[in-house]
Design a protein around this motif. Structure first.
Motif, PDB file in Angstrom:
ATOM      1  N   ASN A 180       0.864  -1.181   0.000  1.00 30.75           N
ATOM      2  CA  ASN A 180       0.000   0.000   0.000  1.00 30.75           C
ATOM      3  C   ASN A 180       0.902   1.233   0.000  1.00 30.75           C
ATOM      4  O   ASN A 180       1.433   1.636   1.032  1.00 30.75           O
ATOM      5  N   LYS A 181       1.087   1.843  -1.165  1.00 32.47           N
ATOM      6  CA  LYS A 181       2.056   2.928  -1.317  1.00 32.47           C
ATOM      7  C   LYS A 181       1.727   4.136  -0.440  1.00 32.47           C
ATOM      8  O   LYS A 181       2.618   4.759   0.149  1.00 32.47           O
ATOM      9  N   LEU A 182       0.439   4.491  -0.373  1.00 33.39           N
ATOM     10  CA  LEU A 182       0.062   5.654   0.424  1.00 33.39           C
ATOM     11  C   LEU A 182       0.421   5.453   1.891  1.00 33.39           C
ATOM     12  O   LEU A 182       0.972   6.347   2.541  1.00 33.39           O
ATOM     13  N   ARG A 183       0.144   4.270   2.413  1.00 36.96           N
ATOM     14  CA  ARG A 183       0.461   3.980   3.819  1.00 36.96           C
ATOM     15  C   ARG A 183       1.970   3.891   4.034  1.00 36.96           C
ATOM     16  O   ARG A 183       2.487   4.301   5.067  1.00 36.96           O
ATOM     17  N   ILE A 184       2.705   3.364   3.030  1.00 32.74           N
ATOM     18  CA  ILE A 184       4.175   3.280   3.141  1.00 32.74           C
ATOM     19  C   ILE A 184       4.769   4.682   3.228  1.00 32.74           C
ATOM     20  O   ILE A 184       5.580   4.991   4.107  1.00 32.74           O
ATOM     21  N   GLU A 217       6.201  10.454  -4.915  1.00 26.17           N
ATOM     22  CA  GLU A 217       6.422  10.808  -6.322  1.00 26.17           C
ATOM     23  C   GLU A 217       5.991   9.672  -7.239  1.00 26.17           C
ATOM     24  O   GLU A 217       5.463   9.900  -8.331  1.00 26.17           O
ATOM     25  N   GLU A 218       6.181   8.440  -6.787  1.00 26.06           N
ATOM     26  CA  GLU A 218       5.791   7.268  -7.587  1.00 26.06           C
ATOM     27  C   GLU A 218       4.279   7.231  -7.820  1.00 26.06           C
ATOM     28  O   GLU A 218       3.817   6.885  -8.900  1.00 26.06           O
ATOM     29  N   ASP A 220       2.362   9.975  -7.437  1.00 28.06           N
ATOM     30  CA  ASP A 220       1.985  11.348  -7.787  1.00 28.06           C
ATOM     31  C   ASP A 220       1.028  11.941  -6.757  1.00 28.06           C
ATOM     32  O   ASP A 220       0.021  12.562  -7.101  1.00 28.06           O
ATOM     33  N   TYR A 221       1.372  11.797  -5.471  1.00 29.73           N
ATOM     34  CA  TYR A 221       0.549  12.317  -4.370  1.00 29.73           C
ATOM     35  C   TYR A 221       1.118  13.676  -3.964  1.00 29.73           C
ATOM     36  O   TYR A 221       2.071  13.778  -3.209  1.00 29.73           O
ATOM     37  N   GLU A 222       0.516  14.766  -4.499  1.00 33.29           N
ATOM     38  CA  GLU A 222       1.101  16.098  -4.363  1.00 33.29           C
ATOM     39  C   GLU A 222       1.158  16.587  -2.916  1.00 33.29           C
ATOM     40  O   GLU A 222       2.146  17.202  -2.500  1.00 33.29           O
ATOM     41  N   ASP A 223       0.090  16.372  -2.117  1.00 38.47           N
ATOM     42  CA  ASP A 223       0.112  16.831  -0.726  1.00 38.47           C
ATOM     43  C   ASP A 223       1.266  16.189   0.040  1.00 38.47           C
ATOM     44  O   ASP A 223       1.947  16.835   0.841  1.00 38.47           O
ATOM     45  N   GLY A 224       1.481  14.905  -0.194  1.00 35.53           N
ATOM     46  CA  GLY A 224       2.586  14.215   0.467  1.00 35.53           C
ATOM     47  C   GLY A 224       3.931  14.737   0.001  1.00 35.53           C
ATOM     48  O   GLY A 224       4.852  14.952   0.801  1.00 35.53           O
ATOM     49  N   ILE A 225       4.077  14.988  -1.322  1.00 41.99           N
ATOM     50  CA  ILE A 225       5.336  15.508  -1.867  1.00 41.99           C
ATOM     51  C   ILE A 225       5.655  16.868  -1.241  1.00 41.99           C
ATOM     52  O   ILE A 225       6.786  17.135  -0.828  1.00 41.99           O
ATOM     53  N   SER A 226       4.641  17.734  -1.150  1.00 42.05           N
ATOM     54  CA  SER A 226       4.846  19.073  -0.589  1.00 42.05           C
ATOM     55  C   SER A 226       5.296  19.009   0.866  1.00 42.05           C
ATOM     56  O   SER A 226       6.259  19.671   1.273  1.00 42.05           O
ATOM     57  N   THR A 227       4.604  18.182   1.667  1.00 42.77           N
ATOM     58  CA  THR A 227       4.930  18.082   3.099  1.00 42.77           C
ATOM     59  C   THR A 227       6.341  17.558   3.313  1.00 42.77           C
ATOM     60  O   THR A 227       7.127  18.114   4.092  1.00 42.77           O
ATOM     61  N   VAL A 228       6.695  16.474   2.606  1.00 44.77           N
ATOM     62  CA  VAL A 228       8.022  15.865   2.790  1.00 44.77           C
ATOM     63  C   VAL A 228       9.119  16.799   2.286  1.00 44.77           C
ATOM     64  O   VAL A 228      10.181  16.910   2.900  1.00 44.77           O
ATOM     65  N   ALA A 229       8.865  17.503   1.180  1.00 45.62           N
ATOM     66  CA  ALA A 229       9.875  18.429   0.650  1.00 45.62           C
ATOM     67  C   ALA A 229      10.168  19.548   1.658  1.00 45.62           C
ATOM     68  O   ALA A 229      11.323  19.941   1.851  1.00 45.62           O
ATOM     69  N   MET A 230       9.120  20.074   2.324  1.00 45.85           N
ATOM     70  CA  MET A 230       9.342  21.094   3.352  1.00 45.85           C
ATOM     71  C   MET A 230      10.170  20.538   4.507  1.00 45.85           C
ATOM     72  O   MET A 230      11.050  21.219   5.042  1.00 45.85           O
ATOM     73  N   ASN A 231       9.875  19.290   4.917  1.00 49.41           N
ATOM     74  CA  ASN A 231      10.642  18.673   6.008  1.00 49.41           C
ATOM     75  C   ASN A 231      12.113  18.514   5.633  1.00 49.41           C
ATOM     76  O   ASN A 231      13.009  18.800   6.443  1.00 49.41           O
ATOM     77  N   LEU A 232      12.370  18.084   4.392  1.00 49.78           N
ATOM     78  CA  LEU A 232      13.758  17.945   3.934  1.00 49.78           C
ATOM     79  C   LEU A 232      14.439  19.314   3.873  1.00 49.78           C
ATOM     80  O   LEU A 232      15.596  19.464   4.300  1.00 49.78           O
ATOM     81  N   GLY A 233      13.731  20.306   3.354  1.00 50.02           N
ATOM     82  CA  GLY A 233      14.308  21.648   3.289  1.00 50.02           C
ATOM     83  C   GLY A 233      14.664  22.188   4.656  1.00 50.02           C
ATOM     84  O   GLY A 233      15.693  22.855   4.831  1.00 50.02           O
ATOM     85  N   GLU A 234      13.805  21.902   5.655  1.00 53.62           N
ATOM     86  CA  GLU A 234      14.059  22.395   7.015  1.00 53.62           C
ATOM     87  C   GLU A 234      15.334  21.776   7.595  1.00 53.62           C
ATOM     88  O   GLU A 234      16.152  22.478   8.206  1.00 53.62           O
TER      89      GLU A 234
END
Length: 756
Positions: A180-184, A217-218, A220-234
């Motif tokens: 289950n990709k979303l849960r992973i 990204e696999e 294409d879940y945009e809300d998840g991509i945005s949240t994780v990208a902010m965490n990495l940037g921080e």
């Protein structure tokens, strides 16, 4: 979990009883507002809610009613939590009645979320565990992974990181089993969030976020991509890896620009460009963050954006504008009670006013920042106490459920015995014997249940004692934390004052010395001129005598100025030394050899100045003492300061009384030992004792403060023990003292031992 207090829930008799009790307790305030609820209920419904209520009224299918009540609970979960819980209670009761396991599992799931949103974590965890049991019975892996993730999130919000990681990893394992990709991706992001709370696990957080980003990204879940990208940037921002931080914040911004999530990456990008000296670009990002926060009326995001903007204004050299920005942030932080942001605002204002030379206002802001820090520390301690109380109450609730199950079993046994009695009435003498045996067994069961109840009471009592002990330890830790914060603030203030005094003090010393030399030259010239003009034996006029006396007085005054200026310079040097950042490297050190070396060195120096003084030295070194990792040179100064103080008080006592009151010779005792705490962690203890006059209780708390000294004026600066305190802390240790007036003083230094 599959079990409640060790008993698997197969029939729902006692569980239903507990559910009904919870509903009754929650319904008490509801009954008081029943009239008001009836009058406004129809107005508060949405079209979807009206449709679901119509389904409930028009159908006789209980399973459809369960699904409708669950959908109603979900409809109100973000707008009216009490209404949501009310509908989910109805769903649970019907599902228990018809044994509809899927509906029961889903109802528990949403009710657990509602209780968590309400802040009722204890009931939320309990209900989520019920849901987990039902999903496991149904072999619903998706539901099981979902509940484990919910439990991890609840424990994270409670500050229990280890428990949160345990549940998130369990959720990840199941999600990977069913692919289950979303849960992973969600599990990896949540794991990274927990790891990010500690500097020691930032690399683990980084790895978890990168895995989450790949998964999102696999699919294409945009809300998840945005949240994780902010965490990495921080994380990259904190590590000063600006290129990576900008890249990930830009990814997040492309998705969330203009939304409530946008101010955070915009603010950090502004700070990064400000740190890089690109102020025009930095200011553009800051203004965008402020505009979005103001338009959406998100005061917390606006407060953070203002603090970030002020940092860039300070770097740009616009201190006055930065002060105005921080004042606005401070007002907002006080309004929304954002303690961490309020602390940052006060600290920023303190630095800016110090730069402008307004040291009084800077000091006031520093004091306010320290006060907020203490409030944060206290709230953290209170949260830990609530966590312990919560765990205790949760275990009590599970024990109550087990007792309810036992009570149900006893009641069922009683009903069975009554049936046996009825049949025995028709069975005759043989059945009478059978009844007697059954009653005897029933009596044994009751005794067994009573013993179990007594055992549980004893266990609860023991747990209560553990909680009380933990509370005492937390209070002690809080006091130590506040003391450490005070000492750190004093050190920072000392450094600032010393730095500012140094330059004018140099002028005083230099000009007093120059003036002194000039007076000597004037006196010499006057003496030579009089010898040439008047000849030997000529008496001085009254005017000449007056001028000579004035010059002599000026010279004496300049000598005093020079003397006291040099004393002041020595104090300032000590202050700067006290605040100086040390860059020495720690190295494994034989503490016995180091202590013996500095004891001999200090004693020889003391004897050179006090040839007639005799002090008895006693050493007791533990030969098994492991090596300690310390900065050897700095730690030698700690020993030097303590030994010098001990020799000083012993010598003063000898000079005053000729001997100590007890008639025993003045003695200094140095010993080392190994201490192992209950968790098995070893540390080294250094004990330095003297049998001098001791320290009064009223000044014990001031001993380690800068400039506090009991020595006469001119004999001490009051910085030695304060410096020693900082050095021991920097080496990861603790320093304390035990003293009794008339008996002597003992300094104890505890340092962590090297493993292995």
């Amino acid at each position: 979990m599959d079990k409640i207090s060790g008993i698997r829930v197969k029939d729902h008799g006692s569980l239903k009883l507990f559910t009904c009790q919870m509903m009754l307790i929650r319904s008490i305030p509801f009954l008081f507002s029943l009239v008001f609820f009836i009058s406004v209920k129809s107005q508060s419904q949405t079209p979807k809610a009206d449709s679901l209520l119509w389904v409930i009224k028009s159908t006789d299918d209980d399973s459809l009613k369960v699904r409708a009540y669950i959908d109603l609970g979900q409809e109100f979960i973000n707008s009216d939590i009490n209404q949501s819980i009310h509908y989910l209670d109805d769903a649970i009761l019907i599902a228990l009645k018809i044994n509809y396991k899927k509906g029961l599992a889903d109802a528990y799931n949403y009710q657990g979320r509602a209780l968590a949103n309400q802040g009722n974590f204890q009931d939320a965890i309990f209900i989520n565990r019920q849901s987990l049991t039902e999903y496991q019975d149904l072999k619903d892996k998706t539901g099981e992974a979902n509940i484990l993730n919910n439990l991890g999130s609840i424990y994270y919000r409670m500050g229990n990181s280890s428990k949160a990681l345990e549940y998130h990893f369990q959720s990840l394992k199941i999600a990977e089993e069913i692919d289950n990709k979303l849960r992973i991706g969600t599990s990896y992001n949540n794991i990274g969030t927990v790891y990010q709370q500690s500097e020691s696990t930032l690399d683990d957080a980084l790895n978890s976020y990168k895995k989450a980003l790949e998964v999102f990204e696999e699919i294409d879940y945009e809300d998840g991509i945005s949240t994780v990208a902010m965490n990495l940037g921080e994380i990259y921002y904190y590590e000063l890896k600006y290129d990576s931080a900008l890249r990930y914040h830009q990814i997040a911004l492309e998705i969330c620009d203009g939304t409530i999530d946008a101010p955070f990456p915009l603010t950090q990008m502004g700070e990064i460009y400000g740190a890089m000296g690109q102020f025009e670009t930095a200011n553009d990002y800051h203004r965008r963050a402020l505009n979005i926060s103001e338009n959406l009326e998100t005061k917390f995001d606006l407060t953070q954006s203002l603090i970030g903007y002020a940092k860039t204004q300070k770097r740009q050299g616009d201190a006055q504008q930065a002060i105005r920005t921080l004042e606005r942030a401070r007002v907002l932080a006080e309004e929304i009670e954002a303690k961490s942001e309020l602390k940052d605002a006060y600290e920023g204002l303190s630095e800016l006013f110090a730069l402008l030379g307004d040291y009084k206002t800077a000091y006031e802001n520093e004091i306010n920042a320290k006060s907020v820090k203490e409030e944060i520390a206290k709230s953290s301690t209170d949260e830990m106490i609530r966590q312990l109380q919560f765990e205790f109450e949760l275990s009590q609730k599970e024990a109550e459920i087990e007792l309810l199950q036992k009570d149900t079993e006893l009641k069922n046994a009683a009903v069975s015995n009554q049936r046996i009695v009825i049949f025995a009435a028709f069975g005759g003498l043989v059945m009478f014997l059978f009844i007697s045996i059954s009653l005897f067994k029933n009596n044994l069961n009751k005794k067994k249940a009573n013993r179990l109840l007594q055992s549980q009471k004893e266990e609860i009592h023991a747990q209560r004692e553990k909680v009380e002990l933990a509370l005492d330890q937390l209070k002690s830790t809080q006091a130590q934390l506040i003391h450490s914060e005070k000492m750190a603030s004093l050190g920072e203030l000392t450094a600032g004052i010393a730095h500012e005094i140094k330059n004018p003090l140099n002028f005083v010393n230099n000009f007093s010395e120059v003036s002194y030399d000039m007076i000597l030259e004037i006196q010499e010239l006057r003496s030579n001129n009089k010898s040439l003009n008047q000849g030997p034996g000529t008496a001085k006029t009254e005017e000449d005598q007056l001028e000579d006396e004035l010059l002599r007085d000026i010279r004496i005054n300049l000598e005093k100025v020079t003397h006291h200026g040099q004393r002041a310079d020595a104090i300032v040097q000590g202050m700067l030394e006290h605040s100086k950042i040390r860059h020495g490297e720690k190295e494994p050190t034989n503490l016995n050899a180091l202590a013996k070396e500095f004891l001999n060195l200090t004693y020889q120096s003391f004897k050179a100045k006090n040839k007639d003084a005799e002090i008895k030295l006693i050493t007791n070194f533990d030969p098994e003492l492991p090596k300690i990792e310390i900065i050897r040179q700095d730690f030698g100064r700690v020993l030097l300061n303590i030994f010098n103080n001990a020799f000083y008080v012993l010598n003063k006592k000898i000079s005053k009384d000729g001997d100590l009151p007890s008639g025993e010779p003045p003695t200094l005792t140095l010993s080392t030992s190994i201490h192992t705490n209950p968790q098995g962690v070893k540390s080294a203890i250094i004990s330095i004792s003297d049998n001098g006059p001791g320290i009064p209780d009223k000044i014990k708390d001031k001993i380690f403060q800068p400039f506090f000294t009991t020595k006469p004026t001119g004999e001490g600066t009051g910085l030695g023990l304060s410096l020693s305190y900082d050095i021991v802390k920097a080496n990861g240790g603790e320093i304390s003292l035990i003293s009794k007036v008339g008996k002597g003083t003992t300094f104890l230094i505890e340092l962590p031992a090297l493993e292995g």
